[in-house]
Design a protein around this motif. Structure first.
Motif: not given
Length: 296
Positions: A255, A259, A274, A277-278, A280
């Motif tokens: 993660q 980034e 976000y 994140e969604k 992944t």
């Protein structure tokens, strides 16, 4: 769309201003002057560039209609692929990716990200460095130096088309003068004609200078800038891959690697934290389902 709008604004401003001054716009239509300028510019372009650059420039000109080659969704997909690769490598070891790396276009993992697969050079960039890592090249600074060398070579290649177009733009005013001189020679050959005829010939000759300058600064030079900008976006795609790989080599969690990769993107197309994140988390769910099906 920007190209069309810009061209309309340039033509409307120049021709509209000329007409508002009382000029006769039809006098600016001198096809043979345009032939001299455009034909000689194209010939000089062919003389001054190898075939590869000529073809690449043609390809770049055909792609001008697109405002941007990559969208926000393309980068979300790229970041999701990196996350899936790094997560599997962390959980099962780099050797678990061997089949995916050797044939990414047949890989089930890569085929979950069809947008990435459309960029063949990007896929090869990812797999080449993952292969080096799997073979034992795990020193981040050494791989970073190699990536920088490859991207510098890529930048030199990518810059040849905009440089070629810029040289065309620089030559157009001089070629306009050539056309004007030829027009004056023609006019001097008709020196015994009435003033209205002679004036028309001289006016037609001067159109050459006008056309050369307008085509240079109104069209060719901006086109060179657009091609350069699009090529810089291409390099940003590879910079994103590079940042993720280096973060993985430095031992960060998947993660965090993603980034790092997200942060190097241009602001206009950079997805939010976000959004990534969604995406992944969805990639994790897809991989988990695939593993369960394989186990069954």
């Amino acid at each position: 769309m920007n190209m069309i709008i810009g061209a309309v604004v340039v033509l409307a401003s120049v021709l509209g201003g000329f007409a508002a001054l009382g000029g006769h716009v039809e006098l600016l239509w001198q096809p043979f002057e345009i032939l001299i300028i455009a034909g000689s510019a194209f010939g000089a372009f062919i003389i001054g560039n190898p075939r590869r650059v000529v073809k690449d420039t043609g390809k770049a000109l055909m792609g001008l209609a697109k405002n941007s080659k990559y969208s926000r969704e393309d980068y979300v997909e790229l970041l999701s692929l990196q996350f899936a690769l790094f997560k599997q490598a962390k959980a099962k070891g780099m050797m678990s990716l061997e089949r995916d790396i050797d044939d990414p276009f047949s890989s089930e993992l890569f085929n979950n990200f069809p947008g990435v697969l459309r960029n063949e050079r990007g896929v090869l960039f990812i797999t080449d460095y993952l292969r080096l890592i799997s073979l034992g090249s795990e020193r981040a600074h050494e791989l970073e130096a190699l990536m920088n060398e490859e991207m510098e070579t890529m930048q030199r290649e990518q810059s040849q088309a905009p440089k070629a177009m810029h040289r065309v733009a620089e030559s157009l005013p001089a070629l306009g003068i050539v056309a004007a001189v030829l027009g004056v020679i023609k006019a001097m050959g008709a020196i015994n004609q009435p003033p209205e005829i002679l004036g028309g010939l001289i006016a037609g000759a001067l159109v050459g200078t006008f056309m050369g300058v307008m085509l240079s600064y109104g069209f060719a030079s901006p086109v060179a800038v657009v091609i350069k900008t699009q090529r810089e976006e291409d390099l940003n795609y590879f910079t994103c891959i590079k940042a993720g790989l280096l973060a993985y080599l430095n031992g960060y969690a998947p993660q965090i690697c993603v980034e790092y990769a997200r942060k190097v993107l241009f602001t206009e197309i950079r997805p939010s934290f976000y959004e990534v994140e969604k995406a992944t988390m969805l990639a994790v769910a897809v991989n988990k389902k695939a593993d369960e099906q394989a186990a069954a």
